[in-house]
Design a protein around this motif. Sequence first.
Motif, PDB file in Angstrom:
ATOM      1  N   LEU A 132     -25.159  14.482  43.010  1.00 16.77           N
ATOM      2  CA  LEU A 132     -23.878  15.171  43.212  1.00 16.77           C
ATOM      3  C   LEU A 132     -23.412  15.861  41.930  1.00 16.77           C
ATOM      4  O   LEU A 132     -22.826  16.951  41.999  1.00 16.77           O
ATOM      5  N   VAL A 133     -23.646  15.257  40.786  1.00 18.49           N
ATOM      6  CA  VAL A 133     -23.268  15.878  39.514  1.00 18.49           C
ATOM      7  C   VAL A 133     -24.037  17.183  39.317  1.00 18.49           C
ATOM      8  O   VAL A 133     -23.462  18.214  38.944  1.00 18.49           O
ATOM      9  N   LEU A 177      -9.512  27.140  47.336  1.00 22.46           N
ATOM     10  CA  LEU A 177     -10.290  27.115  46.098  1.00 22.46           C
ATOM     11  C   LEU A 177     -10.426  25.691  45.581  1.00 22.46           C
ATOM     12  O   LEU A 177     -11.528  25.237  45.258  1.00 22.46           O
ATOM     13  N   LYS A 178      -9.315  24.970  45.515  1.00 27.75           N
ATOM     14  CA  LYS A 178      -9.352  23.592  45.017  1.00 27.75           C
ATOM     15  C   LYS A 178     -10.206  22.688  45.903  1.00 27.75           C
ATOM     16  O   LYS A 178     -10.917  21.823  45.403  1.00 27.75           O
ATOM     17  N   LEU A 226     -16.375  15.281  44.186  1.00 25.89           N
ATOM     18  CA  LEU A 226     -15.876  14.620  42.974  1.00 25.89           C
ATOM     19  C   LEU A 226     -15.344  13.231  43.278  1.00 25.89           C
ATOM     20  O   LEU A 226     -15.453  12.325  42.444  1.00 25.89           O
ATOM     21  N   THR A 227     -14.794  13.026  44.459  1.00 33.59           N
ATOM     22  CA  THR A 227     -14.295  11.703  44.833  1.00 33.59           C
ATOM     23  C   THR A 227     -15.434  10.698  44.901  1.00 33.59           C
ATOM     24  O   THR A 227     -15.279   9.550  44.468  1.00 33.59           O
ATOM     25  N   PHE A 274     -19.200  12.119  33.574  1.00 35.41           N
ATOM     26  CA  PHE A 274     -19.533  13.315  34.359  1.00 35.41           C
ATOM     27  C   PHE A 274     -18.339  13.759  35.208  1.00 35.41           C
ATOM     28  O   PHE A 274     -18.059  14.954  35.317  1.00 35.41           O
ATOM     29  N   TYR A 275     -17.659  12.807  35.806  1.00 30.93           N
ATOM     30  CA  TYR A 275     -16.485  13.128  36.625  1.00 30.93           C
ATOM     31  C   TYR A 275     -15.439  13.866  35.795  1.00 30.93           C
ATOM     32  O   TYR A 275     -14.919  14.901  36.222  1.00 30.93           O
ATOM     33  N   ASN A 276     -15.145  13.349  34.609  1.00 25.69           N
ATOM     34  CA  ASN A 276     -14.143  13.993  33.755  1.00 25.69           C
ATOM     35  C   ASN A 276     -14.586  15.378  33.313  1.00 25.69           C
ATOM     36  O   ASN A 276     -13.776  16.313  33.271  1.00 25.69           O
TER      37      ASN A 276
END
Length: 144
Positions: A26-27, A48-49, A56-57, A120-122
């Motif tokens: 996913l990353v 867009l968001k 990401l969740t 990675f999430y950040n």
Amino acid sequence: MEFLQANLDYLVLGTLGLMSFVMLALVIERYFYLSRVQVRQFEHIETLKIDLTRNLTTISSIGANAPYVGLLGTVLGILVTFYSMGKGGKIEVHSIMLGLALALKATAAGLVVAIPAIMFYNALLRKVEVQVARWQAWRDGSHP
């Protein structure tokens, strides 16, 4: 209890390995998407968001829950060690220490998965913020 004793490492480390594989896939997908996305094709900021934050969740959930999977493995490993001691009737220090050391590797493995996932999430969240800012600047007429 014998099943747990024989397969605990495979269950815990396999689960953490699967979590790690999913997280990395996913990353990579998000990184390439965020690098190629054209924010000007979106009419509304919310759509867009939604597109930018897809998956990401899951990455965040893996980062938040991997330590718990590792901790569960440690607790079960300690349980198996104490069960074996009680069943054998002998208390040998080296077997206790070996059992506890093997149990603790599950916690370490959970942290090895969780720390990069959160990093990675950040990083991806920052890329999302930059893309949203680019969209807003484009909409306001001041092209980035």
